[in-house]
Design an enzyme around this catalytic site. Structure first.
Site, PDB file in Angstrom:
ATOM      1  N   ARG A 188      47.430  33.561  66.396  1.00  0.00           N
ATOM      2  CA  ARG A 188      48.365  33.656  65.262  1.00  0.00           C
ATOM      3  C   ARG A 188      47.618  34.361  64.133  1.00  0.00           C
ATOM      4  O   ARG A 188      46.586  33.873  63.662  1.00  0.00           O
ATOM      5  CB  ARG A 188      48.817  32.268  64.812  1.00  0.00           C
ATOM      6  CG  ARG A 188      49.496  32.303  63.458  1.00  0.00           C
ATOM      7  CD  ARG A 188      50.228  31.023  63.127  1.00  0.00           C
ATOM      8  NE  ARG A 188      51.463  30.923  63.888  1.00  0.00           N
ATOM      9  CZ  ARG A 188      52.446  30.070  63.603  1.00  0.00           C
ATOM     10  NH1 ARG A 188      52.350  29.246  62.578  1.00  0.00           N
ATOM     11  NH2 ARG A 188      53.539  30.027  64.335  1.00  0.00           N
TER      12      ARG A 188
ATOM     13  N   GLN B  16      58.497  31.888  69.763  1.00  0.00           N
ATOM     14  CA  GLN B  16      59.611  31.180  69.128  1.00  0.00           C
ATOM     15  C   GLN B  16      60.941  31.644  69.709  1.00  0.00           C
ATOM     16  O   GLN B  16      61.820  30.837  70.014  1.00  0.00           O
ATOM     17  CB  GLN B  16      59.583  31.443  67.613  1.00  0.00           C
ATOM     18  CG  GLN B  16      60.731  30.803  66.872  1.00  0.00           C
ATOM     19  CD  GLN B  16      60.647  29.284  66.852  1.00  0.00           C
ATOM     20  OE1 GLN B  16      59.621  28.736  66.490  1.00  0.00           O
ATOM     21  NE2 GLN B  16      61.715  28.609  67.245  1.00  0.00           N
TER      22      GLN B  16
ATOM     23  N   CYS C  33      63.743  28.323  63.044  1.00  0.00           N
ATOM     24  CA  CYS C  33      62.430  28.179  63.691  1.00  0.00           C
ATOM     25  C   CYS C  33      61.593  27.084  63.052  1.00  0.00           C
ATOM     26  O   CYS C  33      60.696  26.551  63.694  1.00  0.00           O
ATOM     27  CB  CYS C  33      61.679  29.510  63.677  1.00  0.00           C
ATOM     28  SG  CYS C  33      61.271  30.103  62.032  1.00  0.00           S
TER      29      CYS C  33
ATOM     30  N   ASP D 290      65.759  32.168  58.410  1.00  0.00           N
ATOM     31  CA  ASP D 290      64.333  31.849  58.294  1.00  0.00           C
ATOM     32  C   ASP D 290      63.994  31.895  56.805  1.00  0.00           C
ATOM     33  O   ASP D 290      64.803  32.365  55.984  1.00  0.00           O
ATOM     34  CB  ASP D 290      63.504  32.867  59.103  1.00  0.00           C
ATOM     35  CG  ASP D 290      62.019  32.523  59.165  1.00  0.00           C
ATOM     36  OD1 ASP D 290      61.659  31.360  58.888  1.00  0.00           O
ATOM     37  OD2 ASP D 290      61.206  33.418  59.488  1.00  0.00           O
TER      38      ASP D 290
ATOM     39  N   ARG E 246      59.873  24.915  72.284  1.00  0.00           N
ATOM     40  CA  ARG E 246      58.629  25.677  72.157  1.00  0.00           C
ATOM     41  C   ARG E 246      57.656  25.245  73.259  1.00  0.00           C
ATOM     42  O   ARG E 246      56.992  26.075  73.892  1.00  0.00           O
ATOM     43  CB  ARG E 246      57.968  25.431  70.790  1.00  0.00           C
ATOM     44  CG  ARG E 246      58.727  25.973  69.596  1.00  0.00           C
ATOM     45  CD  ARG E 246      58.751  27.475  69.572  1.00  0.00           C
ATOM     46  NE  ARG E 246      57.411  28.061  69.580  1.00  0.00           N
ATOM     47  CZ  ARG E 246      56.632  28.231  68.521  1.00  0.00           C
ATOM     48  NH1 ARG E 246      57.052  27.877  67.332  1.00  0.00           N
ATOM     49  NH2 ARG E 246      55.440  28.799  68.640  1.00  0.00           N
TER      50      ARG E 246
ATOM     51  N   HIS F 119      57.453  37.161  66.483  1.00  0.00           N
ATOM     52  CA  HIS F 119      57.204  35.766  66.881  1.00  0.00           C
ATOM     53  C   HIS F 119      57.845  35.531  68.260  1.00  0.00           C
ATOM     54  O   HIS F 119      58.824  34.794  68.384  1.00  0.00           O
ATOM     55  CB  HIS F 119      57.799  34.837  65.815  1.00  0.00           C
ATOM     56  CG  HIS F 119      57.263  33.443  65.846  1.00  0.00           C
ATOM     57  ND1 HIS F 119      56.313  33.023  66.749  1.00  0.00           N
ATOM     58  CD2 HIS F 119      57.551  32.347  65.072  1.00  0.00           C
ATOM     59  CE1 HIS F 119      56.042  31.740  66.526  1.00  0.00           C
ATOM     60  NE2 HIS F 119      56.785  31.312  65.523  1.00  0.00           N
TER      61      HIS F 119
HETATM   62  N1  NVA Z   1      58.706  33.891  59.003  1.00  0.00           N
HETATM   63  C1  NVA Z   1      57.906  32.684  58.987  1.00  0.00           C
HETATM   64  C2  NVA Z   1      57.948  32.014  60.323  1.00  0.00           C
HETATM   65  C3  NVA Z   1      57.142  30.741  60.412  1.00  0.00           C
HETATM   66  C4  NVA Z   1      57.207  30.128  61.776  1.00  0.00           C
HETATM   67  C5  NVA Z   1      56.478  33.031  58.611  1.00  0.00           C
HETATM   68  O1  NVA Z   1      55.958  34.029  59.104  1.00  0.00           O
HETATM   69  O2  NVA Z   1      55.882  32.298  57.798  1.00  0.00           O
HETATM   70  N1   CP Z   2      58.106  27.792  64.103  1.00  0.00           N
HETATM   71  C1   CP Z   2      56.773  27.800  64.091  1.00  0.00           C
HETATM   72  O1   CP Z   2      56.114  28.702  64.621  1.00  0.00           O
HETATM   73  O2   CP Z   2      56.210  26.715  63.503  1.00  0.00           O
HETATM   74  P1   CP Z   2      54.697  26.529  63.094  1.00  0.00           P
HETATM   75  O3   CP Z   2      54.398  27.511  62.000  1.00  0.00           O
HETATM   76  O4   CP Z   2      54.608  25.104  62.637  1.00  0.00           O
HETATM   77  O5   CP Z   2      53.814  26.793  64.283  1.00  0.00           O
END
Ligand code: NVA
Ligand code: CP
Length: 300
Positions: free
Chosen positions: A102, A132, A259, A219, A287, A129
């Site tokens: 990540r 997800q 998500c 989101d 997930r 992502h």
């Molecule tokens: N768009 C959000 C998704 C988190 C799972 C982010 O990147 O923070």
């Molecule tokens: N939706 C998602 O990826 O959650 P986290 O940021 O908690 O991993």
């Protein structure tokens, strides 16, 4: 399939195959059927951003599959002090059987795959992502049956979630409608690809995008890494919200997905969130099953 870097790399058939495996793994887990398909294997999980769901679901998923998972915070790795990703990839490939990462730049994930010799899984970048959205597609199938022909509507920032929903939706034959404020659209190249390969629209009008939708997505207005823009974004995104009016514009019985984490009264009202909590938390659970399927395909 050697890696999971982004969903557009997969064919529709490959995505459906992962979802079928995920359904099977979910059944096995719920029924106490042993499924140690990755016995003795190790997954490294590199995190440059926070996580609740991704971290816990990958770690538990590896445990369920008979393997082990290592949490590797970039703050503690030499990568956080500037060791090149190309070297990290070649070193970790000698210890591990797969890496989930990540991070911010999609290019970093692509470099890991290029220089390493083990499967790389994208656990979220600024661009996409994919894990997800595999869980999301799995959840839509559970609640609504087939994906092909159903209309997905995404309301909000043209961010990583928007990009992966477009790729996953188009690949599986869904109609995809996105509503974003001007200058906050999804990736331009991806939108061009979506228009050429399926039924895709992008508008600034949320009710137009939501019209007759089978499933609604949203989101956060400010993603991880955009904290300094959060206040300005609140003004830009005001109105880009799943609320009663959007539900009324969609098909009766529309499904809602998020998500998570969610910001109530920003991108979704508390009322709509709680009315659709069953679908949203099933999505979070999925997930685990979807990622186990990915790991079995890549590392099994
Ligand atoms: N768009 C959000 C998704 C988190 C799972 C982010 O990147 O923070
Ligand atoms: N939706 C998602 O990826 O959650 P986290 O940021 O908690 O991993």
């Amino acid at each position: 399939m050697d890696h999971l870097l982004k969903l557009a790399d997969l064919s529709g058939a490959e995505i459906l195959d992962i979802l079928d495996t995920a359904d099977r793994l979910k059944y096995q887990k719920k029924n106490g059927v042993e499924h140690h398909y990755l016995k003795g294997k190790a997954l490294g999980m590199i995190f440059r951003k926070s996580s609740t769901r991704t971290r816990v679901s990958f770690e538990v998923g590896m445990y369920d599959l008979g393997g082990t998972a290592l949490f590797l915070s970039s703050q503690d790795l030499q990568i956080g002090r500037g060791e090149p990703v190309q070297d990290t990839a070649r070193v970790l490939s000698r210890y591990l059987d797969g890496i989930m990462i990540r991070t911010y730049d999609q290019e970093e994930v692509e470099s890991l795959a290029e220089y390493g010799s083990i499967p790389i899984i994208n656990g979220l970048t600024d661009y996409c992502h994919p894990c997800q959205v595999l869980a999301d597609l799995m959840t839509i199938r559970e609640f609504r049956g087939d994906l092909a022909g159903q209309k997905m509507c995404y309301i909000g920032d043209g961010n990583n979630m928007a990009n992966s929903l477009i790729a996953g939706g188009i690949r599986t034959g869904m109609k995809v409608a996105v509503a974003c404020p001007k200058d906050y659209s999804p990736d331009a190249e991806l939108m061009k690809w979506a228009s050429e390969n399926g039924d895709f629209t992008c508008t600034e009008n949320i009710l137009e995008a939501a019209a007759n939708a089978d499933v609604l997505f949203t989101d956060v207005w400010a993603s991880m890494g955009q904290e300094s823009e959060a206040e300005a974004r609140k003004k830009v995104f005001r109105g880009y919200q799943i609320n009663d009016a959007v539900i009324a514009a969609a098909k009766p019985g529309v499904m809602v997905q998020h998500c998570l984490p969610a910001h109530r009264e920003e991108e979704i009202t508390e009322k709509v969130f709680e009315a659709h909590a069953r679908e949203i938390f099933e999505e979070a659970e999925n997930r685990l099953h979807a990622q186990k399927a990915v790991m079995v395909k890549l590392m099994g």
